[in-house]
Design an enzyme around this catalytic site. Structure first.
Site, PDB file in Angstrom:
ATOM      1  N   GLU A  35       0.856  -1.198   0.000  1.00  0.00           N
ATOM      2  CA  GLU A  35       0.000   0.000   0.000  1.00  0.00           C
ATOM      3  C   GLU A  35       0.886   1.240   0.000  1.00  0.00           C
ATOM      4  O   GLU A  35       1.885   1.290   0.739  1.00  0.00           O
ATOM      5  CB  GLU A  35      -0.902  -0.043   1.242  1.00  0.00           C
ATOM      6  CG  GLU A  35      -2.299   0.454   1.022  1.00  0.00           C
ATOM      7  CD  GLU A  35      -3.110  -0.393   0.038  1.00  0.00           C
ATOM      8  OE1 GLU A  35      -3.132  -0.045  -1.159  1.00  0.00           O
ATOM      9  OE2 GLU A  35      -3.739  -1.363   0.478  1.00  0.00           O
ATOM     10  N   ASP A  38       2.930   2.179  -4.841  1.00  0.00           N
ATOM     11  CA  ASP A  38       2.872   2.280  -6.322  1.00  0.00           C
ATOM     12  C   ASP A  38       3.503   3.561  -6.844  1.00  0.00           C
ATOM     13  O   ASP A  38       4.269   3.540  -7.810  1.00  0.00           O
ATOM     14  CB  ASP A  38       1.450   2.049  -6.878  1.00  0.00           C
ATOM     15  CG  ASP A  38       0.399   3.031  -6.428  1.00  0.00           C
ATOM     16  OD1 ASP A  38       0.653   3.826  -5.487  1.00  0.00           O
ATOM     17  OD2 ASP A  38      -0.714   3.017  -7.013  1.00  0.00           O
ATOM     18  N   GLY A 123     -16.282   5.026  -1.750  1.00  0.00           N
ATOM     19  CA  GLY A 123     -15.454   5.246  -0.564  1.00  0.00           C
ATOM     20  C   GLY A 123     -15.022   3.968   0.129  1.00  0.00           C
ATOM     21  O   GLY A 123     -14.507   4.009   1.242  1.00  0.00           O
ATOM     22  N   GLY A 125     -12.647   1.993  -0.811  1.00  0.00           N
ATOM     23  CA  GLY A 125     -11.234   1.664  -1.040  1.00  0.00           C
ATOM     24  C   GLY A 125     -11.070   0.559  -2.065  1.00  0.00           C
ATOM     25  O   GLY A 125     -10.029  -0.085  -2.150  1.00  0.00           O
ATOM     26  N   SER A 127     -11.720   1.201  -5.302  1.00  0.00           N
ATOM     27  CA  SER A 127     -11.378   1.871  -6.541  1.00  0.00           C
ATOM     28  C   SER A 127     -12.471   1.944  -7.596  1.00  0.00           C
ATOM     29  O   SER A 127     -12.279   1.575  -8.756  1.00  0.00           O
ATOM     30  CB  SER A 127     -10.144   1.208  -7.130  1.00  0.00           C
ATOM     31  OG  SER A 127      -9.357   2.203  -7.636  1.00  0.00           O
ATOM     32  N   SER A 129     -13.323   4.644  -8.743  1.00  0.00           N
ATOM     33  CA  SER A 129     -12.902   5.713  -9.661  1.00  0.00           C
ATOM     34  C   SER A 129     -12.088   5.155 -10.826  1.00  0.00           C
ATOM     35  O   SER A 129     -12.340   5.511 -11.976  1.00  0.00           O
ATOM     36  CB  SER A 129     -12.143   6.816  -8.919  1.00  0.00           C
ATOM     37  OG  SER A 129     -11.171   6.272  -8.078  1.00  0.00           O
ATOM     38  N   GLU A 161      -7.191  11.313 -13.416  1.00  0.00           N
ATOM     39  CA  GLU A 161      -7.302  11.436 -11.962  1.00  0.00           C
ATOM     40  C   GLU A 161      -6.382  12.561 -11.452  1.00  0.00           C
ATOM     41  O   GLU A 161      -6.761  13.346 -10.587  1.00  0.00           O
ATOM     42  CB  GLU A 161      -6.927  10.085 -11.332  1.00  0.00           C
ATOM     43  CG  GLU A 161      -7.171  10.041  -9.858  1.00  0.00           C
ATOM     44  CD  GLU A 161      -8.196   8.986  -9.461  1.00  0.00           C
ATOM     45  OE1 GLU A 161      -8.756   8.288 -10.327  1.00  0.00           O
ATOM     46  OE2 GLU A 161      -8.423   8.885  -8.250  1.00  0.00           O
ATOM     47  N   ASP A 173      -4.431   1.006  -9.250  1.00  0.00           N
ATOM     48  CA  ASP A 173      -5.869   0.772  -9.414  1.00  0.00           C
ATOM     49  C   ASP A 173      -6.239   0.592 -10.882  1.00  0.00           C
ATOM     50  O   ASP A 173      -6.989  -0.314 -11.253  1.00  0.00           O
ATOM     51  CB  ASP A 173      -6.665   1.946  -8.836  1.00  0.00           C
ATOM     52  CG  ASP A 173      -6.321   2.215  -7.386  1.00  0.00           C
ATOM     53  OD1 ASP A 173      -5.631   1.376  -6.777  1.00  0.00           O
ATOM     54  OD2 ASP A 173      -6.727   3.265  -6.872  1.00  0.00           O
ATOM     55  N   TYR A 223      -3.380  12.345   0.865  1.00  0.00           N
ATOM     56  CA  TYR A 223      -2.741  11.451  -0.105  1.00  0.00           C
ATOM     57  C   TYR A 223      -1.645  12.202  -0.869  1.00  0.00           C
ATOM     58  O   TYR A 223      -0.505  11.749  -0.959  1.00  0.00           O
ATOM     59  CB  TYR A 223      -3.800  10.912  -1.080  1.00  0.00           C
ATOM     60  CG  TYR A 223      -3.260   9.896  -2.060  1.00  0.00           C
ATOM     61  CD1 TYR A 223      -3.345   8.541  -1.789  1.00  0.00           C
ATOM     62  CD2 TYR A 223      -2.656  10.291  -3.254  1.00  0.00           C
ATOM     63  CE1 TYR A 223      -2.834   7.605  -2.685  1.00  0.00           C
ATOM     64  CE2 TYR A 223      -2.151   9.375  -4.145  1.00  0.00           C
ATOM     65  CZ  TYR A 223      -2.252   8.026  -3.866  1.00  0.00           C
ATOM     66  OH  TYR A 223      -1.739   7.102  -4.739  1.00  0.00           O
TER      67      TYR A 223
HETATM   68  C1  GLA Z   1      -5.212   4.773  -3.890  1.00  0.00           C
HETATM   69  C2  GLA Z   1      -4.452   5.186  -5.153  1.00  0.00           C
HETATM   70  C3  GLA Z   1      -3.449   4.105  -5.567  1.00  0.00           C
HETATM   71  C4  GLA Z   1      -2.572   3.683  -4.393  1.00  0.00           C
HETATM   72  C5  GLA Z   1      -3.411   3.406  -3.148  1.00  0.00           C
HETATM   73  C6  GLA Z   1      -2.561   3.185  -1.929  1.00  0.00           C
HETATM   74  O1  GLA Z   1      -6.019   3.664  -4.159  1.00  0.00           O
HETATM   75  O2  GLA Z   1      -5.336   5.408  -6.217  1.00  0.00           O
HETATM   76  O3  GLA Z   1      -2.675   4.563  -6.638  1.00  0.00           O
HETATM   77  O4  GLA Z   1      -1.579   4.637  -4.144  1.00  0.00           O
HETATM   78  O5  GLA Z   1      -4.305   4.473  -2.856  1.00  0.00           O
HETATM   79  O6  GLA Z   1      -1.795   2.036  -2.077  1.00  0.00           O
END
Ligand code: GLA
Length: 382
Positions: A35, A38, A123, A125, A127, A129, A161, A173, A223
């Site tokens: 986590e 990336d 929300g 987590g 993804s 988006s 994004e 993601d 972030y």
């Molecule tokens: C979000 C971002 C990813 C990654 C994660 C954390 O999902 O979109 O690119 O950085 O957080 O691992």
């Protein structure tokens, strides 16, 4: 895939635009471990899942295009010539951003109509988006024969994004959503953007997601701040990204960074190592080691990288109380969303019931339990 979801989107499209659409499914993702590595050119270990976005497209003769977010019952008409970001936080930015990034590559998109809907809880987590961005770029690529490769498409989604949504995300993601393989997780090297698939069969154990159903504000700016810290420390170290650093390298510049930032960089280096070790543990079928790495990941995300929250920590603490849970951690960017748990199959019912009860008592709200299947990436629905 969710047949009801496909039918809803198709029916809405036909009712609104009186023609049959091209249908795309684009999945959300889980991440076993790795986590916030990336955007440090490191390793991640995601998988596409059977929840995602269904998007319906067709060309339009009008001089405007339309996008309709079915689950929000919100639609917008826009001109392709004058695209700019909408107000922060609005869903249109995912669509506009993708079109704008396609245009930057001198590819011509004509007018079109789009209807979409998803079954990834917002929300969480997981993804939603990236799933939406990929569905748009994939659909437009098909519709207008743009000739984009999957790698080009995920970079378009990522840039959307960055430039329209305002989150300087990494590539995990979009990659997982586009390149997912049924029953596999992908050990992705975010520097080469190439992955190795690992068939996931944990035998008498299973991955279970538990959603806190919270998403704390400021998560986007937090972030971007974390990413800046990592880039700053890489510069100090004279390397391209933290992926190139060892703990010993970092130690040498300890005096030049704040203790908080030192811990953040240390987390990234350690998390990157954990992701590699996790792939070895999976190869060896060593779930105890995998579980410990997952717990270690959460510990770092909570105390060093500081992207967790009390609801996520509570769920992980509940998992630790249960000997049938080998590992648990927050998943994704943080500040809310889901935990991912590695649980003995025979204990899933007990664990999820007792955790749900404890969560309700503690926070006076419900958490949600999800079981997902690992699935193929973005594709046309035949
Ligand atoms: C979000 C971002 C990813 C990654 C994660 C954390 O999902 O979109 O690119 O950085 O957080 O691992």
């Amino acid at each position: 895939m969710n047949i009801q979801l496909i039918n809803d989107v198709k029916t809405a499209f036909i009712n609104t635009f009186k023609t049959d659409p091209l249908l795309i499914f684009s999945p959300g993702r889980i991440n076993i471990i790795g986590e916030h590595t990336d955007y440090n050119d490191g390793y991640v270990f995601p998988a596409a899942v059977n929840k995602g976005i269904v998007a319906a497209f067709q060309k339009s003769d009008s001089d405007k295009s339309t996008a309709y977010a079915l689950d929000m019952d919100s639609s917008i008409e826009f001109s392709l010539e004058t695209l700019k970001p909408s107000k922060q936080g609005s869903w249109e930015n995912y669509v506009f951003g993708v079109i704008a990034e396609i245009q930057k590559k001198n590819k011509i998109v004509g007018n079109f109509n789009l209807v979409f809907k998803g079954d990834i809880p917002a929300g969480s987590g997981m993804s939603s988006s990236a799933a939406l961005e990929n569905s748009v770029v994939f659909g437009l690529n098909e519709l207008f024969n743009l000739g984009l490769s999957k790698h080009e498409m995920i970079h378009i989604s990522q840039k959307a994004e960055h430039n329209y949504v305002g989150v300087n995300c990494g590539i995990m993601d979009q990659y997982a959503s586009m390149f997912g393989i049924k029953n596999n997780a992908l050990l992705l090297d975010c520097r080469t953007v190439a992955s190795k698939p690992y068939e996931i069969d944990f035998k008498d154990h299973q991955l279970v997601l538990i959603n806190t159903n919270v998403k704390h504000s400021l998560s986007d700016s937090a972030y971007n701040d974390r990413r800046s810290v990592c880039e700053h420390i890489s510069k100090l170290l004279g390397i391209k990204a933290l992926r190139d650093a060892t703990e010993t390298d970092l130690e040498k510049i300890k005096g030049q960074v704040t203790p908080e930032n030192y811990q953040k960089a240390l987390f990234v280096i350690q998390e990157n190592n954990r992701a590699e070790k996790a792939s070895k543990a999976i190869e060896d079928g060593d779930l105890v080691t995998l579980g410990n790495l997952i717990y270690g990941s959460h510990n770092g995300l909570q105390h060093q990288y500081k992207v967790s929250c009390e609801e996520l920590d509570f769920l992980v603490d509940q998992a630790k109380l249960n000997k049938d849970v080998l590992g648990a951690r927050m998943m994704g960017g943080g500040f809310g969303g889901c935990t991912i748990n590695l649980v003995a199959k025979h204990a899933i019912k007990d664990f999820t019931e007792s955790t749900s009860k404890a969560y309700k008592e503690q926070f006076k709200k419900e958490c949600s339990v999800y079981f997902v299947e690992l699935s193929n990436g973005t594709h046309v629905i035949k």
